[in-house]
Design a protein around this motif. Structure first.
Motif, PDB file in Angstrom:
ATOM      1  N   ALA A  70      -6.241  18.470   6.262  1.00  0.00           N
ATOM      2  CA  ALA A  70      -5.102  17.652   5.865  1.00  0.00           C
ATOM      3  C   ALA A  70      -5.078  16.409   6.739  1.00  0.00           C
ATOM      4  O   ALA A  70      -5.470  16.456   7.914  1.00  0.00           O
ATOM      5  N   GLN A  71      -4.603  15.313   6.168  1.00  0.00           N
ATOM      6  CA  GLN A  71      -4.623  14.036   6.877  1.00  0.00           C
ATOM      7  C   GLN A  71      -3.460  13.171   6.419  1.00  0.00           C
ATOM      8  O   GLN A  71      -3.095  13.154   5.239  1.00  0.00           O
ATOM      9  N   PHE A  72      -2.890  12.451   7.370  1.00  0.00           N
ATOM     10  CA  PHE A  72      -1.920  11.403   7.081  1.00  0.00           C
ATOM     11  C   PHE A  72      -2.348  10.171   7.862  1.00  0.00           C
ATOM     12  O   PHE A  72      -2.960  10.282   8.932  1.00  0.00           O
ATOM     13  N   GLU A  73      -2.012   9.013   7.333  1.00  0.00           N
ATOM     14  CA  GLU A  73      -2.403   7.753   7.983  1.00  0.00           C
ATOM     15  C   GLU A  73      -1.282   6.737   7.892  1.00  0.00           C
ATOM     16  O   GLU A  73      -0.636   6.586   6.852  1.00  0.00           O
ATOM     17  N   GLU A  74      -1.065   6.046   9.002  1.00  0.00           N
ATOM     18  CA  GLU A  74      -0.161   4.899   9.027  1.00  0.00           C
ATOM     19  C   GLU A  74      -0.848   3.747   9.753  1.00  0.00           C
ATOM     20  O   GLU A  74      -1.722   3.960  10.598  1.00  0.00           O
ATOM     21  N   THR A  75      -0.447   2.529   9.418  1.00  0.00           N
ATOM     22  CA  THR A  75      -0.851   1.342  10.170  1.00  0.00           C
ATOM     23  C   THR A  75       0.310   0.955  11.066  1.00  0.00           C
ATOM     24  O   THR A  75       1.446   0.846  10.598  1.00  0.00           O
ATOM     25  N   ILE A  76       0.037   0.771  12.346  1.00  0.00           N
ATOM     26  CA  ILE A  76       1.122   0.479  13.286  1.00  0.00           C
ATOM     27  C   ILE A  76       0.891  -0.841  14.017  1.00  0.00           C
ATOM     28  O   ILE A  76      -0.243  -1.310  14.166  1.00  0.00           O
ATOM     29  N   LEU A  77       1.996  -1.409  14.476  1.00  0.00           N
ATOM     30  CA  LEU A  77       2.007  -2.603  15.312  1.00  0.00           C
ATOM     31  C   LEU A  77       2.551  -2.218  16.676  1.00  0.00           C
ATOM     32  O   LEU A  77       3.603  -1.565  16.774  1.00  0.00           O
ATOM     33  N   ALA A 136       0.838  -1.210   0.000  1.00  0.00           N
ATOM     34  CA  ALA A 136       0.000   0.000   0.000  1.00  0.00           C
ATOM     35  C   ALA A 136       0.866   1.250   0.000  1.00  0.00           C
ATOM     36  O   ALA A 136       0.600   2.209  -0.743  1.00  0.00           O
ATOM     37  N   LYS A 137       1.911   1.262   0.810  1.00  0.00           N
ATOM     38  CA  LYS A 137       2.768   2.442   0.885  1.00  0.00           C
ATOM     39  C   LYS A 137       3.563   2.647  -0.403  1.00  0.00           C
ATOM     40  O   LYS A 137       3.768   3.792  -0.844  1.00  0.00           O
ATOM     41  N   ARG A 138       3.988   1.560  -1.035  1.00  0.00           N
ATOM     42  CA  ARG A 138       4.705   1.697  -2.308  1.00  0.00           C
ATOM     43  C   ARG A 138       3.798   2.299  -3.372  1.00  0.00           C
ATOM     44  O   ARG A 138       4.225   3.156  -4.152  1.00  0.00           O
ATOM     45  N   ALA A 197       8.795  -2.593  22.476  1.00  0.00           N
ATOM     46  CA  ALA A 197       9.671  -1.418  22.394  1.00  0.00           C
ATOM     47  C   ALA A 197       8.941  -0.162  21.936  1.00  0.00           C
ATOM     48  O   ALA A 197       9.569   0.892  21.769  1.00  0.00           O
ATOM     49  N   GLY A 198       7.645  -0.247  21.697  1.00  0.00           N
ATOM     50  CA  GLY A 198       6.891   0.899  21.205  1.00  0.00           C
ATOM     51  C   GLY A 198       6.114   0.540  19.960  1.00  0.00           C
ATOM     52  O   GLY A 198       5.721  -0.618  19.758  1.00  0.00           O
ATOM     53  N   ALA A 199       5.896   1.528  19.086  1.00  0.00           N
ATOM     54  CA  ALA A 199       5.103   1.308  17.870  1.00  0.00           C
ATOM     55  C   ALA A 199       6.024   1.099  16.682  1.00  0.00           C
ATOM     56  O   ALA A 199       6.978   1.849  16.469  1.00  0.00           O
ATOM     57  N   LYS A 200       5.716   0.101  15.894  1.00  0.00           N
ATOM     58  CA  LYS A 200       6.407  -0.138  14.622  1.00  0.00           C
ATOM     59  C   LYS A 200       5.464   0.250  13.503  1.00  0.00           C
ATOM     60  O   LYS A 200       4.316  -0.226  13.441  1.00  0.00           O
ATOM     61  N   ILE A 201       5.897   1.134  12.616  1.00  0.00           N
ATOM     62  CA  ILE A 201       5.074   1.557  11.489  1.00  0.00           C
ATOM     63  C   ILE A 201       5.167   0.482  10.393  1.00  0.00           C
ATOM     64  O   ILE A 201       6.227   0.263   9.820  1.00  0.00           O
ATOM     65  N   LEU A 202       4.049  -0.182  10.130  1.00  0.00           N
ATOM     66  CA  LEU A 202       4.037  -1.231   9.107  1.00  0.00           C
ATOM     67  C   LEU A 202       3.962  -0.640   7.703  1.00  0.00           C
ATOM     68  O   LEU A 202       4.440  -1.257   6.760  1.00  0.00           O
ATOM     69  N   THR A 203       3.357   0.531   7.590  1.00  0.00           N
ATOM     70  CA  THR A 203       3.250   1.221   6.288  1.00  0.00           C
ATOM     71  C   THR A 203       4.436   2.158   6.123  1.00  0.00           C
ATOM     72  O   THR A 203       4.294   3.377   6.065  1.00  0.00           O
ATOM     73  N   SER A 204       5.611   1.567   6.067  1.00  0.00           N
ATOM     74  CA  SER A 204       6.832   2.344   5.924  1.00  0.00           C
ATOM     75  C   SER A 204       7.629   1.810   4.745  1.00  0.00           C
ATOM     76  O   SER A 204       7.622   0.595   4.476  1.00  0.00           O
ATOM     77  N   LEU A 205       8.296   2.695   4.047  1.00  0.00           N
ATOM     78  CA  LEU A 205       9.153   2.269   2.942  1.00  0.00           C
ATOM     79  C   LEU A 205      10.514   1.797   3.416  1.00  0.00           C
ATOM     80  O   LEU A 205      11.295   1.253   2.643  1.00  0.00           O
ATOM     81  N   GLU A 206      10.816   2.028   4.686  1.00  0.00           N
ATOM     82  CA  GLU A 206      12.128   1.639   5.222  1.00  0.00           C
ATOM     83  C   GLU A 206      12.194   0.142   5.481  1.00  0.00           C
ATOM     84  O   GLU A 206      11.207  -0.501   5.786  1.00  0.00           O
TER      85      GLU A 206
END
Length: 341
Positions: free
Chosen positions: A321-328, A113-115, A332-341
């Motif tokens: 304006a809006q931004f959205e991410e899906t996180i896990l 989705a992020k790609r 250790a905290g939140a991991k962004i699943l919708t990341s290009l990294e």
């Protein structure tokens, strides 16, 4: 794609549910919102008390245009259960704690989705219609052997949501061309290997005025700091508290009628992630996956759902304006699943 309001026009039980959730977003008398409506869309109109309209900057007011026929998905693409019926199965009643296999599958969908979102962002230009955006996104998702999740979800007619300027969310792609100075949120969700991945971004088209650029920057800051505040056993309500504190301290407000959501094999499920100050119960636990997707505005927080049953337009025509991410949630905290990294 946001939860709650998009379902409200189809389900009176959710009308009652959302009314209760909105009440949890209030903080004193100034937080009271009316859910009275003359139509089935419960957010058709919240009565504004503002008597001093602001200068929201230089941009065009958007109204829904002409919508082309729904695009076709080939038979070989794995489709979600609602693809033919428009009716998704009930989500789980409790917040899911995902196992390793489920996390990896959702992660794959989120990365795709992020790609796609990043790719379509490089194609945007003045004069392109949102219908053209829909076709490009649709074909790109199919080329990756995935299904565009919004397509026919509760009857949504397109493969992506495109929300420009004063459209808060759930904008249906149509024949309106992008104009110099527009800001556009593109919300992409894919169904890949039996799981959904969801993200969105607000893009600048051409020469956006200073007020528009600042709005977009604050929306990004609200999301980033809310994500940073997520951790094992943190309360869900802290997300909304962080977002509204940042928005308010910078002279903006949060549109409370739309929430983030749990995601997995289902498009929308628990928990409901409120983006305004609230007393919603529950806490995060390792293995939970959900979206955070606040809508930020310089004006009032009131929206009107158009006759198409989807398009949410700000009553005062302020930009959002809006931004959205899906996180896990992890230890250790939140991991962004919708990341290009």
């Amino acid at each position: 794609m946001m939860n709650l309001c998009n379902l409200a026009t189809k389900n009176t039980a959710l009308h009652r549910k959302i009314s209760n959730i909105l009440l949890s977003c209030r903080n004193g008398a100034d937080r009271k919102v009316s859910t009275t409506s003359k139509s089935a869309a419960i957010f058709d109109r919240f009565k504004s008390k503002s008597s001093n309209p602001k200068d929201f900057g230089k941009y065009s007011i958007v109204k829904p245009g002409n919508v082309s026929p729904q695009l076709i998905v080939p038979d070989h693409i794995l489709k979600p259960p609602y693809a033919e019926t428009a009716q998704p199965p009930p989500p789980p009643k409790e917040i899911e704690i995902h196992d390793e296999d489920s996390i990896l599958s959702i992660y794959s969908a989120c990365k795709l989705a992020k790609r796609v979102l990043h790719w379509i962002g490089t194609k945007l230009e003045v004069g392109m219609t949102t219908d053209e955006i829909d076709k490009l996104v649709h074909n790109k998702i199919l080329a990756n052997n995935a299904y565009p999740s919004p397509l026919n979800y509760l009857g949504f007619p397109k493969s992506v949501c495109t929300s420009i300027n004063n459209v808060a969310c759930h904008g249906i792609p149509d024949d309106r061309p992008l104009e110099d100075g527009d800001i556009i949120n593109i919300d992409i969700t894919v169904y890949f290997d039996g799981h959904h991945g969801d993200c969105s971004e607000t893009f600048l088209i051409g020469n956006v005025d200073e007020k528009g650029r600042e709005l977009v920057a604050i929306a990004r800051k609200c999301l980033d700091e809310a994500i940073d505040g997520c951790q094992h056993y943190e309360t869900f309500s802290n997300i909304g508290n962080i977002i509204e504190n940042i928005a308010k301290s910078n002279g903006y407000d949060v549109v409370p009628a739309f929430a983030g959501h749990g995601i997995g094999k289902y498009f929308h499920g628990p928990p409901d992630i409120l983006h305004c100050r609230n007393n919603y119960s529950g806490c995060m636990k390792t293995g939970m996956i959900f979206t955070i997707e606040p809508i930020i505005t310089p004006g009032s927080r009131e929206v009107e759902i158009q006759e198409d049953g989807w398009t949410a337009i700000m009553v005062d025509n302020a930009r959002t304006a809006q931004f959205e991410e899906t996180i896990l949630v992890t230890p250790a905290g939140a991991k962004i699943l919708t990341s290009l990294e």
